[in-house]
Design a protein around this motif. Sequence first.
Motif, short mmCIF file in Angstrom:
data_model
loop_
_atom_site.label_atom_id
_atom_site.label_comp_id
_atom_site.label_asym_id
_atom_site.label_seq_id
_atom_site.Cartn_x
_atom_site.Cartn_y
_atom_site.Cartn_z
N ASP A 147 0.85 -1.18 0.00
CA ASP A 147 0.00 0.00 0.00
C ASP A 147 0.88 1.23 0.00
O ASP A 147 2.01 1.22 0.54
N VAL A 148 0.35 2.31 -0.59
CA VAL A 148 1.05 3.57 -0.58
C VAL A 148 0.02 4.69 -0.54
O VAL A 148 -1.02 4.62 -1.21
N ALA A 149 0.28 5.72 0.28
CA ALA A 149 -0.58 6.89 0.40
C ALA A 149 0.20 8.12 -0.03
O ALA A 149 1.27 8.40 0.55
N LEU A 160 -7.40 2.39 -6.26
CA LEU A 160 -7.56 3.44 -5.25
C LEU A 160 -8.58 2.96 -4.22
O LEU A 160 -9.70 2.59 -4.58
N ASP A 181 -8.82 4.75 -0.89
CA ASP A 181 -9.17 5.75 0.11
C ASP A 181 -8.79 7.13 -0.40
O ASP A 181 -7.75 7.32 -1.04
N SER A 199 -5.18 13.27 0.35
CA SER A 199 -4.41 12.04 0.41
C SER A 199 -5.12 10.96 -0.39
O SER A 199 -6.32 10.73 -0.21
N ALA A 218 -4.88 6.95 -1.28
CA ALA A 218 -4.24 5.69 -0.88
C ALA A 218 -4.51 4.62 -1.91
O ALA A 218 -5.68 4.39 -2.31
N TYR A 219 -3.44 3.96 -2.36
CA TYR A 219 -3.55 2.92 -3.39
C TYR A 219 -3.04 1.59 -2.83
O TYR A 219 -2.12 1.55 -1.99
N SER A 220 -3.65 0.52 -3.34
CA SER A 220 -3.10 -0.82 -3.09
C SER A 220 -2.45 -1.30 -4.38
O SER A 220 -3.00 -1.12 -5.47
N ARG A 254 7.64 -0.34 -6.27
CA ARG A 254 6.75 0.65 -5.64
C ARG A 254 7.43 2.02 -5.60
O ARG A 254 6.83 3.04 -5.89
N LEU A 262 4.92 11.23 0.05
CA LEU A 262 4.38 10.13 0.85
C LEU A 262 3.76 10.69 2.12
O LEU A 262 4.34 11.57 2.78
N ARG A 263 2.59 10.17 2.44
CA ARG A 263 1.93 10.60 3.66
C ARG A 263 2.56 9.86 4.85
O ARG A 263 2.69 8.64 4.82
#
Length: 836
Positions: free
Chosen positions: A750-752, A781, A783, A796, A798-800, A819, A834-835
């Motif tokens: 995951d990355v936000a 996506l 979130d 923000s 957020a992706y998986s 990633r 990056l959050r």
Amino acid sequence: MRIPVSWLIQQLELTEDHRDIGATEIAEAFIRVGIEVEDVLPLGPVTGPVVVGRVAQIEELTEFKKPIRYCTVEIGEPEEDGEQPLTTQVVCGATNFVEGDVVVVALPGAVLPGDFAISERKTYGKVSRGMICAADELGLGDDHSGILVLPVDDDVAPGDDAIELLGLTDTVIELAPTADRGYCLSMRGLARELACALDLGFADPAAIDVPAAENRAIAVDLAAEGACSRFAVRRVTGVDPTAPTPWHIRRTLMLAGIRSISLAVDITNFVMLELGQPMHAFDTSRLRGGLTVRHAVAGEKLVTLDGVERTLDPDDIVISDESGPVSLAGVMGGASTEVRDDSTDILLEAAVWDPPSIARAVRRHKLPSEASRRYERVVDPALPPVALERAARLLRQYGEGSIQPGRTDEGTPHAAEPVVMAMDLPDRVAGTRYARGVTAARLQQIGCRVEVGAAEDGTPVVTAYPPSWRADLTQPADLVEEVLRLQGYETIPSVLPTAPAGHGLTLAQRRRRHISRTLAEQGYVEVLPFPFVSPRVWDAFGLDADDVRRRTVAVRNPLEADRDQLATTLLPGLLDTLARNVSRGAKDVALFHIGQVVLPRADAAPMPDVPVAGRPSDEEFAQLAAALPAQPTHVAVVLAGNHQRVGWWGAGEAASWADAVQAARVVAEAAGVELAVSADALAPWHPGRCARLSVGGFPVGHAGELHPKVVEALGLPKRTCAMELDLDLLPVRERKVVPVVSPYPPVLLDVALVVDDEVPVAELTDTLRGGGGELLEELSLFDVFSGSQVGEGKRSLAYSLRLRATDRTLTVEEATAARDAAVAAATERHGATLRG
């Protein structure tokens, strides 16, 4: 047209093989010769004692709110002199008969249509022993305005069987001839067609002696050039205004659905049904001077027979006298000169009007009539003097009128041009060989005068001179059709052609089927909406005055007068279908349609007049192509209600603009192209919820939620969504998809990322997908967050990420590197961080 079987049979010269011909055989014969049979309606059934009665006494029962009468009716003659006639007492609520009238009485034990049994019963304080019948109660049409009162006839006595007298064992056939066979809107035309189908002789009711017009009955001026090819009138004086219409004429009108009015009017309607020539009857005493056939003056008024004052158009054809218009020609007469209860001087008029002019007048005034229906389909130009003579003789016979010498007959219709056809052309078209003489015999059956000869090269030819009632016979193909249909289409051999090897669906056809199947699998229902639109829909869509979608192609002869334009977009028809489904109770609706739109060119060449005698040349093909508008294939969807329905699984999910965009992505995936989505503003979509769909940087369509004003104007559910794209702008690719299945496990990360609010999600997603490289198998996506934690004007996302290799198990280092590459690409292009 509705016509009694008994009337048809009277015109046929029956042979021994056809003495017992019935309605079913007649209906089948009409179908064989190409006349559609809409219904076969046996009269009745009426059983039991239904007799002729004479009203002897009427007692008015005044103690009730509505008129009630207690009638004594004679239902049988006395057996011996001096005895009282056999009577019965009937309670009746109708008031259109008096003592002495002859009526029809259903006695106890009779059963009328609808399984209505008659019995003795007490009502309104009296005992009723039967029922005095109205026409509709006996199955004779739909008239329930009053009791059926029969004309007094010395041959009819109380107690006679009314079932036989009224012909209640007859059958009515309802037919729908095609528009090119106007002559079939008459007993004369239908009986001739039936005689041809059964190979029987035919007694033409128009074959009567018509005296020459030695002098004019009244002055007539044909001032409207081209509007009237023939106008004839004849005068009958001394008509008894109290004379009743004979029963056989009234019965024929009833069964045809025409209301009986008076002797003179009924006779004109009867002759129209018999011969196919509409007529009009003027009260001569109410005419002022001679008659003029002309176009109306703008703003002129005319009160028609239905009592409505109509404002006339300069395109309307009128018959006028010195006082002004007295008839809307070919449509309806005027009230000022109508035949009334005291009219004794009758002027009969029969004419041949221009069919398009009559059709336009009917639509303009919303005034269809039996006369206009026939005039729109071309009337036999030889009929006016025949119809006048027939009607005048009937007025003399039943109204004691005196036919005045002379007849006004203005105009000379053009004779039909002869048609030359190769003798064997019907054989070659049908792919069979007919017996010698069949072609000439069949053409003679329909009324053609035939000459057989040879062309210059020696080929046998037949020259047909069409009869006056067949204006549709203008070319050899028309004669071929007559021969083939009278010989029987079932005699034409059916040979299935062999499909050549190597041919199948084109790539574009396969793509269209795949898209249609894919949308159906997604839950959309395919519909075929009405292809024509009203100009008002563009206002409802909120289109600018110079919007190219307003530039349409008009239909010359539209099916609906207010929808006379070819659609430049699929949305009007789809949204109309959606609204209709919602009005019928549907709540969750998802529809799609794949079809052509018509986009006229601003510099289109005029449409050439290409002959049909042979194949067009290459130059003519090019001219046709240059004149035709562009007709690209579009695909469109509309959604309303819940995209995911309510059920035990949850509360459901309302359809949104995102679902319309997803439908576009589904279409793009099925077509094998990559679709780019970006924000846009285009009517009729909501400016803040509209997406532009692009392929290779070129816009191909739009999707999103419709504007609230559009939703309100079209009566659609709130937040209705739609998508439309041009399939012809998508590259056609041959898709032979071979899925690659990896046996190795995926790595899930995951990355936000924090980006500016203005950064489109679609662009950020594309950047991540490109940066992740071949190892990135899926990106989604899950979130979206905005608030003080991420800063003002930021959000923000957020992706998986699912990463996998096809030939090995990924290490954590390889997955992390992929990633980080994706994040780096987002940072470089969109300033993403990056959050924490």
